[in-house]
Structures are given as structure tokens and as C-alpha cells.
Design a protein around this motif. Structure first.
Motif, short mmCIF file in Angstrom:
data_model
loop_
_atom_site.label_atom_id
_atom_site.label_comp_id
_atom_site.label_asym_id
_atom_site.label_seq_id
_atom_site.Cartn_x
_atom_site.Cartn_y
_atom_site.Cartn_z
N GLY A 3 0.68 -1.17 -0.20
CA GLY A 3 -0.04 -0.09 -0.01
C GLY A 3 0.82 1.11 0.01
O GLY A 3 0.32 2.42 0.05
N CYS A 4 2.12 1.09 -0.17
CA CYS A 4 3.11 2.21 0.31
C CYS A 4 4.07 2.13 -0.93
O CYS A 4 4.86 1.29 -1.00
N LYS A 5 3.96 3.28 -1.83
CA LYS A 5 4.64 3.21 -3.09
C LYS A 5 6.34 3.41 -2.30
O LYS A 5 7.16 2.85 -3.20
N TRP A 6 6.56 3.96 -1.50
CA TRP A 6 7.91 4.00 -0.82
C TRP A 6 8.34 2.86 -0.58
O TRP A 6 9.78 2.67 -0.83
N VAL A 28 10.64 10.36 5.10
CA VAL A 28 9.88 9.09 4.66
C VAL A 28 10.63 8.07 4.72
O VAL A 28 10.23 6.78 4.88
N LEU A 29 12.15 8.10 3.96
CA LEU A 29 12.89 6.97 3.79
C LEU A 29 13.15 6.27 5.07
O LEU A 29 13.03 5.21 5.17
N ASN A 30 13.45 7.07 6.36
CA ASN A 30 13.66 6.64 7.49
C ASN A 30 12.39 5.60 8.10
O ASN A 30 12.73 4.79 8.87
N ARG A 52 19.03 9.59 -3.10
CA ARG A 52 19.56 10.35 -4.44
C ARG A 52 19.12 9.52 -5.52
O ARG A 52 18.77 10.05 -6.46
N GLN A 53 18.50 8.34 -5.51
CA GLN A 53 18.02 7.71 -6.56
C GLN A 53 16.61 7.89 -6.82
O GLN A 53 16.02 7.62 -7.95
N VAL A 54 15.78 8.12 -5.90
CA VAL A 54 14.22 8.38 -6.03
C VAL A 54 13.80 9.77 -5.86
O VAL A 54 14.08 10.37 -4.63
N ASP A 55 13.34 10.38 -6.87
CA ASP A 55 12.91 11.84 -6.75
C ASP A 55 11.82 11.90 -5.94
O ASP A 55 11.03 11.04 -6.11
N GLY A 56 11.68 12.82 -5.01
CA GLY A 56 10.51 12.99 -3.93
C GLY A 56 10.67 12.27 -2.73
O GLY A 56 9.83 12.50 -1.80
#
Length: 104
Positions: free
Chosen positions: A16-19, A48-50, A39-43
């Protein structure tokens, strides 16, 4: 791994989460350091990454390895369970590919 959470709930949370899917794809490609992922994923923001990395680690899909260097280097890798979990993601992608091929 959070023993109270079912695999079904994990799939729902991750798919359910594209990230989450993006992070999993990056680690599969060998990009396992947070800065390189961002650096690889715009936005994709640091926050959010953490959050995604913490969730995937809490689920037992990823293992966080902190190297005792200055500054500390952090890398993520799939756990044994995480590699097994990837088969679920692969199955979802396979079904989608089959649907795409049969659609036209």
C-alpha cells in the motif's frame, strides 16, 4: 520481527505504500545506504525514507548494519525472512505483468 503482525498485514502495509516498494527495489539492486537511496528516487524525503526503513526493519524484512567508523556508515540488507518475503512481491509483480500482457 513483530510477532503480533500477520504476514498479510505486512503485505498490506508494504504494498500500500509506493515508497516501501521503492526501497525494497533499491536494496534488491544493491543500493543499501540511505543517502544513496534518497539520491536515486525523486521525491523521497529523509523522513519518509527513515520511516520506511524502520518499518521494514521492525517487520524483520531488513537488517540494519551500523559500521563503527567516523562518521558511522549504515547499510541495510535483507534478512532470511526478507528474502522469503520477496517471493510475495515477485508474485504480485508477475500477476500484474500477466494482466498487462492479456489486456492488449
Amino acid at each position: 520481527m513483530d510477532k503480533k503482525l500477520s504476514v498479510g498485514a505486512m503485505v498490506e502495509s508494504i504494498v500500500g505504500c509506493k515508497w516501501s516498494l521503492s526501497v525494497i527495489a533499491l536494496i534488491r539492486q544493491g543500493i543499501n545506504r540511505p543517502g544513496a537511496m534518497q539520491r536515486q528516487v525523486d521525491g523521497l524525503t529523509t523522513k519518509v525514507l527513515n520511516e520506511r526503513l524502520v518499518k521494514l526493519t521492525r517487520f524483520g524484512i531488513l537488517h540494519k548494519h551500523i559500521y563503527p567508523e567516523s562518521p558511522p556508515r549504515v547499510e541495510y540488507e535483507f534478512t532470511d525472512f526478507g528474502r522469503r518475503f520477496l517471493t510475495i512481491i515477485d508474485s504480485i509483480e508477475q500477476v500484474q505483468a500477466e494482466l498487462n500482457n492479456s489486456a492488449g
